[in-house]
Design a protein around this motif. Sequence first.
Motif, PDB file in Angstrom:
ATOM      1  N   ALA A  62      -5.023  10.579  -4.423  1.00 48.39           N
ATOM      2  CA  ALA A  62      -5.203   9.169  -4.092  1.00 48.39           C
ATOM      3  C   ALA A  62      -3.932   8.594  -3.477  1.00 48.39           C
ATOM      4  O   ALA A  62      -3.985   7.822  -2.510  1.00 48.39           O
ATOM      5  CB  ALA A  62      -5.599   8.391  -5.347  1.00 48.39           C
ATOM      6  N   GLY A  63      -2.790   8.974  -4.022  1.00 46.80           N
ATOM      7  CA  GLY A  63      -1.523   8.493  -3.471  1.00 46.80           C
ATOM      8  C   GLY A  63      -1.292   8.976  -2.055  1.00 46.80           C
ATOM      9  O   GLY A  63      -0.875   8.213  -1.173  1.00 46.80           O
ATOM     10  N   ALA A  64      -1.583  10.260  -1.804  1.00 47.41           N
ATOM     11  CA  ALA A  64      -1.400  10.817  -0.463  1.00 47.41           C
ATOM     12  C   ALA A  64      -2.333  10.146   0.544  1.00 47.41           C
ATOM     13  O   ALA A  64      -1.932   9.822   1.670  1.00 47.41           O
ATOM     14  CB  ALA A  64      -1.642  12.322  -0.486  1.00 47.41           C
ATOM     15  N   GLY A  65      -3.594   9.929   0.157  1.00 45.63           N
ATOM     16  CA  GLY A  65      -4.545   9.290   1.061  1.00 45.63           C
ATOM     17  C   GLY A  65      -4.203   7.840   1.342  1.00 45.63           C
ATOM     18  O   GLY A  65      -4.337   7.359   2.472  1.00 45.63           O
ATOM     19  N   LEU A  66      -3.719   7.145   0.333  1.00 51.07           N
ATOM     20  CA  LEU A  66      -3.411   5.721   0.471  1.00 51.07           C
ATOM     21  C   LEU A  66      -2.160   5.487   1.320  1.00 51.07           C
ATOM     22  O   LEU A  66      -2.105   4.558   2.125  1.00 51.07           O
ATOM     23  CB  LEU A  66      -3.225   5.110  -0.917  1.00 51.07           C
ATOM     24  CG  LEU A  66      -3.324   3.588  -1.049  1.00 51.07           C
ATOM     25  CD1 LEU A  66      -4.698   3.109  -0.606  1.00 51.07           C
ATOM     26  CD2 LEU A  66      -3.061   3.201  -2.500  1.00 51.07           C
ATOM     27  N   VAL A 123       0.830  -1.205   0.000  1.00 52.88           N
ATOM     28  CA  VAL A 123       0.000   0.000   0.000  1.00 52.88           C
ATOM     29  C   VAL A 123       0.861   1.250   0.000  1.00 52.88           C
ATOM     30  O   VAL A 123       0.593   2.214  -0.731  1.00 52.88           O
ATOM     31  CB  VAL A 123      -0.950  -0.008   1.212  1.00 52.88           C
ATOM     32  CG1 VAL A 123      -1.718   1.300   1.306  1.00 52.88           C
ATOM     33  CG2 VAL A 123      -1.915  -1.174   1.116  1.00 52.88           C
ATOM     34  N   GLY A 124       1.918   1.242   0.826  1.00 54.14           N
ATOM     35  CA  GLY A 124       2.802   2.408   0.887  1.00 54.14           C
ATOM     36  C   GLY A 124       3.504   2.675  -0.431  1.00 54.14           C
ATOM     37  O   GLY A 124       3.616   3.828  -0.872  1.00 54.14           O
ATOM     38  N   ALA A 125       3.981   1.611  -1.086  1.00 57.57           N
ATOM     39  CA  ALA A 125       4.685   1.779  -2.356  1.00 57.57           C
ATOM     40  C   ALA A 125       3.744   2.277  -3.451  1.00 57.57           C
ATOM     41  O   ALA A 125       4.098   3.162  -4.240  1.00 57.57           O
ATOM     42  CB  ALA A 125       5.335   0.466  -2.773  1.00 57.57           C
ATOM     43  N   VAL A 126       2.530   1.706  -3.508  1.00 55.63           N
ATOM     44  CA  VAL A 126       1.556   2.147  -4.518  1.00 55.63           C
ATOM     45  C   VAL A 126       1.172   3.604  -4.277  1.00 55.63           C
ATOM     46  O   VAL A 126       1.073   4.401  -5.223  1.00 55.63           O
ATOM     47  CB  VAL A 126       0.313   1.245  -4.504  1.00 55.63           C
ATOM     48  CG1 VAL A 126      -0.795   1.837  -5.356  1.00 55.63           C
ATOM     49  CG2 VAL A 126       0.674  -0.148  -5.009  1.00 55.63           C
ATOM     50  N   GLY A 127       0.952   3.974  -3.008  1.00 59.30           N
ATOM     51  CA  GLY A 127       0.605   5.360  -2.697  1.00 59.30           C
ATOM     52  C   GLY A 127       1.663   6.339  -3.154  1.00 59.30           C
ATOM     53  O   GLY A 127       1.356   7.350  -3.812  1.00 59.30           O
ATOM     54  N   LEU A 128       2.922   6.056  -2.834  1.00 63.75           N
ATOM     55  CA  LEU A 128       4.000   6.955  -3.263  1.00 63.75           C
ATOM     56  C   LEU A 128       4.148   6.947  -4.787  1.00 63.75           C
ATOM     57  O   LEU A 128       4.449   7.989  -5.385  1.00 63.75           O
ATOM     58  CB  LEU A 128       5.321   6.536  -2.606  1.00 63.75           C
ATOM     59  CG  LEU A 128       5.433   6.777  -1.099  1.00 63.75           C
ATOM     60  CD1 LEU A 128       6.773   6.253  -0.575  1.00 63.75           C
ATOM     61  CD2 LEU A 128       5.287   8.260  -0.764  1.00 63.75           C
ATOM     62  N   GLY A 129       3.914   5.794  -5.402  1.00 63.15           N
ATOM     63  CA  GLY A 129       3.985   5.740  -6.867  1.00 63.15           C
ATOM     64  C   GLY A 129       2.936   6.625  -7.521  1.00 63.15           C
ATOM     65  O   GLY A 129       3.216   7.320  -8.512  1.00 63.15           O
ATOM     66  N   LEU A 130       1.712   6.613  -6.968  1.00 65.02           N
ATOM     67  CA  LEU A 130       0.662   7.482  -7.500  1.00 65.02           C
ATOM     68  C   LEU A 130       1.000   8.957  -7.286  1.00 65.02           C
ATOM     69  O   LEU A 130       0.727   9.797  -8.164  1.00 65.02           O
ATOM     70  CB  LEU A 130      -0.673   7.150  -6.834  1.00 65.02           C
ATOM     71  CG  LEU A 130      -1.299   5.801  -7.207  1.00 65.02           C
ATOM     72  CD1 LEU A 130      -2.530   5.537  -6.349  1.00 65.02           C
ATOM     73  CD2 LEU A 130      -1.663   5.783  -8.692  1.00 65.02           C
ATOM     74  N   LEU A 131       1.580   9.280  -6.120  1.00 65.90           N
ATOM     75  CA  LEU A 131       2.027  10.652  -5.872  1.00 65.90           C
ATOM     76  C   LEU A 131       3.019  11.109  -6.937  1.00 65.90           C
ATOM     77  O   LEU A 131       2.911  12.213  -7.480  1.00 65.90           O
ATOM     78  CB  LEU A 131       2.692  10.738  -4.490  1.00 65.90           C
ATOM     79  CG  LEU A 131       1.868  11.202  -3.295  1.00 65.90           C
ATOM     80  CD1 LEU A 131       2.686  11.065  -2.029  1.00 65.90           C
ATOM     81  CD2 LEU A 131       1.442  12.643  -3.482  1.00 65.90           C
ATOM     82  N   ALA A 132       4.001  10.260  -7.212  1.00 64.89           N
ATOM     83  CA  ALA A 132       5.028  10.611  -8.202  1.00 64.89           C
ATOM     84  C   ALA A 132       4.411  10.794  -9.582  1.00 64.89           C
ATOM     85  O   ALA A 132       4.747  11.740 -10.318  1.00 64.89           O
ATOM     86  CB  ALA A 132       6.109   9.528  -8.236  1.00 64.89           C
ATOM     87  N   LEU A 133       3.490   9.894  -9.950  1.00 64.15           N
ATOM     88  CA  LEU A 133       2.859   9.999 -11.268  1.00 64.15           C
ATOM     89  C   LEU A 133       2.029  11.273 -11.373  1.00 64.15           C
ATOM     90  O   LEU A 133       2.013  11.936 -12.426  1.00 64.15           O
ATOM     91  CB  LEU A 133       1.975   8.765 -11.499  1.00 64.15           C
ATOM     92  CG  LEU A 133       1.309   8.655 -12.873  1.00 64.15           C
ATOM     93  CD1 LEU A 133       2.347   8.650 -13.984  1.00 64.15           C
ATOM     94  CD2 LEU A 133       0.459   7.380 -12.932  1.00 64.15           C
ATOM     95  N   GLY A 134       1.344  11.648 -10.286  1.00 63.84           N
ATOM     96  CA  GLY A 134       0.581  12.894 -10.292  1.00 63.84           C
ATOM     97  C   GLY A 134       1.465  14.108 -10.472  1.00 63.84           C
ATOM     98  O   GLY A 134       1.144  15.019 -11.253  1.00 63.84           O
ATOM     99  N   LEU A 135       2.587  14.148  -9.753  1.00 60.80           N
ATOM    100  CA  LEU A 135       3.526  15.264  -9.909  1.00 60.80           C
ATOM    101  C   LEU A 135       4.057  15.342 -11.334  1.00 60.80           C
ATOM    102  O   LEU A 135       4.140  16.433 -11.923  1.00 60.80           O
ATOM    103  CB  LEU A 135       4.705  15.105  -8.939  1.00 60.80           C
ATOM    104  CG  LEU A 135       4.480  15.485  -7.479  1.00 60.80           C
ATOM    105  CD1 LEU A 135       5.732  15.159  -6.664  1.00 60.80           C
ATOM    106  CD2 LEU A 135       4.144  16.962  -7.336  1.00 60.80           C
TER     107      LEU A 135
END
Length: 501
Positions: A368-372, A332-344
Amino acid sequence: MTVIADPRRRRVVLATVGLSLMTVVSAVSGLNVALPELATATGATQTQLTWVVDSYTVVFAGLLLLAGALGDRFGRRGVLVAGLVVFGLAAAGALATEDPSTLIGLRALMGLGAAGIMPTTLSVITTSFPEEERPRAIGVWVGIAGGGAVLGLFGTGLLLEWFAWNSFFALNVGLAAVALVGVLAVVPESREAARGRLDVVGGLLSLVAVSGVVLGIIESAERGWGDALTVTALAVGVLALVAFVGWELRTSDPLLDPRLFRERGFATGSLSITLQFFAMFGFFFAMLQYLQFVAGYSPLEAALRLLPLPLVLIPTARRAPHVAARLGFRRVGAVGLGLLALGLFTMGRLGTDFSYAPFVAGLVLFAAGAGLAGTPATTAITEALPASKQGVASAVNDTARELGSALGIAVLGAALTAAYRDAVAPVVQGLPAPAREALTASVAATRSPRLSALGPRAADVVAGARDAFVTGVGQALTIGAVVVAVGALLVLLLAPGRERT
């Protein structure tokens, strides 16, 4: 530890500490909305704007560990009250000044008050709520920490529709006053049963370490990496960090035992929180200037463009504990940070002609990444320490947040400034010295009526300066995306699996 037995009182306490937390978080995010008008009204340079924001977060981050220990020792409720009083008084002083240097000093004083507020809000939850309710309450806390930042943007945007930029500080005073009344009325007192020696030396070393590193990064954008002040500040910061680790390993009652980072959940949780807020507040700093200086929106219109952020982040943060219980923090942590990076990365591709569709796509991924990622990381940190040390556990969590915020604003702000100055140099070449210096110092100069003296060339100069600023924003957000993506990989490789969450 005294657990509150009455469910209704627990809900009121949660609402009260949530309001206190929102007071602190909105003091960073809301100011970003006011930065363009602040720059225009006070003549602050791009570097001074960075310091107006970061003087708060530097003091905040540097003193969080010491403030958490003070709450454990002398009482969490008392430290929370003192923090709200200092914060409110400093904000009232900032309401009455228009000098950038004075404003930087008062913001630092607000950071001192905030250091007493934020760790105490989380430690009140972890010491006053039953064990089975803590993850859910922490999820609400994380949602407020993220969503409250955006609500601060809307509050500031509304004020700036009718009042001057410094009305932002009236919002700070009002929130602090209401929170203070609530704390005095409903929050119970709690403290450590056993008292060790207060680690003042460790607290001061942590402040010097954070201040030195952030000062060096911010000044590098204007002075260069080889400048004496830049090198000295970075050297002092690194030496203080080394001294802090050495001292904490030797002292009998450390603020933060570095050996705790051998526990993979504690270490990767801290890393994840740092990177989440590195991304979030670096994004706020760059994007809110872009939306106003380049896209041409008013403060309220700019804040409204960010509305998808809390609408996605808050419900995701509340569901994240359930997802982490099934899949584990590692995934969950890795997916969340991955979504954050993709959003940026997605939002870093925006051009001078603003298009809302790709912006919203990037913003939804980011939220979604920040919330997850947020709630599972916070839970991993707080569960690593016993109840008697929840002030320190909360302070570590909050230090990670504020260190991430300070570094995000410093690193991405410095990248934005350096790229903007390089790109704007050909645009301002040959202009009269006052116009050239003003435009080089800040894109806010594009709003100055004095540019009309340039005649027909003024429109091309303004367009060129805005193009240069877009280049800076794109470079800053891309750097942020790369840093967060590397963090996602580290969490995936190092964090504990589901059986250890």
